[in-house]
Design an enzyme around this catalytic site. Structure first.
Site, short mmCIF file in Angstrom:
data_model
loop_
_atom_site.label_atom_id
_atom_site.label_comp_id
_atom_site.label_asym_id
_atom_site.label_seq_id
_atom_site.Cartn_x
_atom_site.Cartn_y
_atom_site.Cartn_z
N GLY A 306 7.23 -2.60 -2.22
CA GLY A 306 6.02 -2.33 -1.44
C GLY A 306 5.08 -3.51 -1.51
N GLU A 307 3.78 -3.23 -1.45
CA GLU A 307 2.68 -4.20 -1.47
C GLU A 307 2.88 -5.37 -0.50
OE1 GLU A 307 3.35 -6.93 -5.50
OE2 GLU A 307 2.72 -4.84 -5.77
#
Length: 341
Positions: A306-307
């Site tokens: 993610g991120e």
């Protein structure tokens, strides 16, 4: 739900109908130049397609990536109380501090590729409602959060990579996919941050409970978003729409980010024409989702962080495609023969 005639979602639907299309003249200009570059036709494969895609949505005959930006939206989910994550909600705030200190993976990737980076705190101290017992957001909150996402990319960028951070949000994404596409909850649920077998069962149970609780309201994609989504997913949807209006090409990150895109695609398939899938996530049924959206990922590295990490890596590839098309010499410039005669 409010009466359809006065729904806060009406502005979103009107916006989607009014979106600009690709610039065909810019695409043709890229194809013409490509035929003159010092390489065999088609030899750069998808890099050539990327140059065309950039031109189409930047409306520039010579596309460029001079101000790339990675936007990460962070939200907090009430469903975490169901034990669906290996980490507590407190990690949300701690990770934001890590981003600010430059210590996260996304900071290093952005630094390596010369990408701008912004992270947005979407009321992390106010989790959405547990969607197994109620709607995650009311309509007003959902639309306001989408509007926030639209405003977040103001300031000038020519390539947008969108990502997210939020403990519990892979459960939310799985619920959105199950509502949009049907099928067993087990198909859509993955291990997220690394839950054990019992945690995986709790995630499946949460998705099943949400689908049952909201069963009468899952025909409208925007209702699915507000009932099963999170603030970061709503903000990403808004950012995607604003990018289209501003002619900014978009790179989608992984499983959760694609859930926002899937909602928009369910409203109208052309809504995502300015978007590419940055990578194939190892989370859940991401491959299935991308196939349904008609998106071939630029990278497949087995990532599930993610991120915005996969989208940021793909942005480096897009930068390379633009630079290659722009700066490679033509046959005339290099004095290279184009035939044996």
């Amino acid at each position: 739900m409010t009466d359809a005639a006065s729904s806060p979602f009406d502005d979103i639907r009107r916006l989607i109908v009014s979106m600009p299309g690709p610039d065909e003249a810019a695409i043709e200009a890229v194809r013409l130049r490509d035929r003159q570059l010092t390489k065999p036709a088609g030899s750069l494969g998808r890099l050539e397609w990327i140059a065309e895609w950039l031109a189409a949505w930047q409306a520039k005959p010579l596309p460029s990536v001079d101000r790339p930006l990675v936007c990460v939206f962070a939200g907090s989910h009430g469903v975490v109380a169901r034990g669906v994550s290996a980490y507590p909600s407190e990690v949300n705030r701690q990770m934001l501090e890590n981003f600010a200190a430059g210590g996260a993976a996304i900071n290093q990737i952005c630094g390596a590729y010369g990408l701008g980076f912004k992270v947005f705190d979407l009321a992390l101290d106010m989790p959405t409602q547990d969607f197994t017992t109620g709607a995650a957001m009311d309509e007003k909150t959902c639309v306001a959060t989408m509007a926030f996402g639209m405003e977040a990319i103001a300031g000038g960028t020519d390539l947008l990579a969108v990502g997210e951070m939020g403990i519990g949000n892979t459960t939310s994404a799985a619920a959105i996919y199950a509502a949009l596409y049907g099928g067993a909850a087990e198909h859509w649920v993955g291990r997220g941050t690394g839950v054990d077998e019992e945690g995986l069962k709790r995630k499946v149970a949460a998705v099943e409970a949400a689908l049952e609780h909201h069963a009468a309201h899952l025909k409208d994609p925007l209702e699915i978003l507000r009932r099963l989504g999170g603030r970061e997913i709503a903000a990403i949807a808004g950012a995607i729409l604003a990018a289209r209006q501003q002619r900014i090409p978009v790179i989608l990150d992984g499983y959760v980010t694609t859930a926002a895109a899937a909602v928009l695609n369910a409203i109208h398939p052309s809504t995502l024409d300015h978007c590419v899938a940055g990578h194939l996530s190892a989370e859940g049924a991401h491959r299935d989702v991308l196939e349904r959206l008609g998106k071939i990922p630029l990278l497949a590295l087995g990532m599930r962080l993610g991120e915005g990490s996969g989208a940021a890596l793909a942005a480096g590839l897009v930068k390379a495609a633009a630079a290659t098309h722009r700066d490679m010499a033509t046959f005339d410039q290099a004095g290279v023969s184009t035939s044996l005669s």
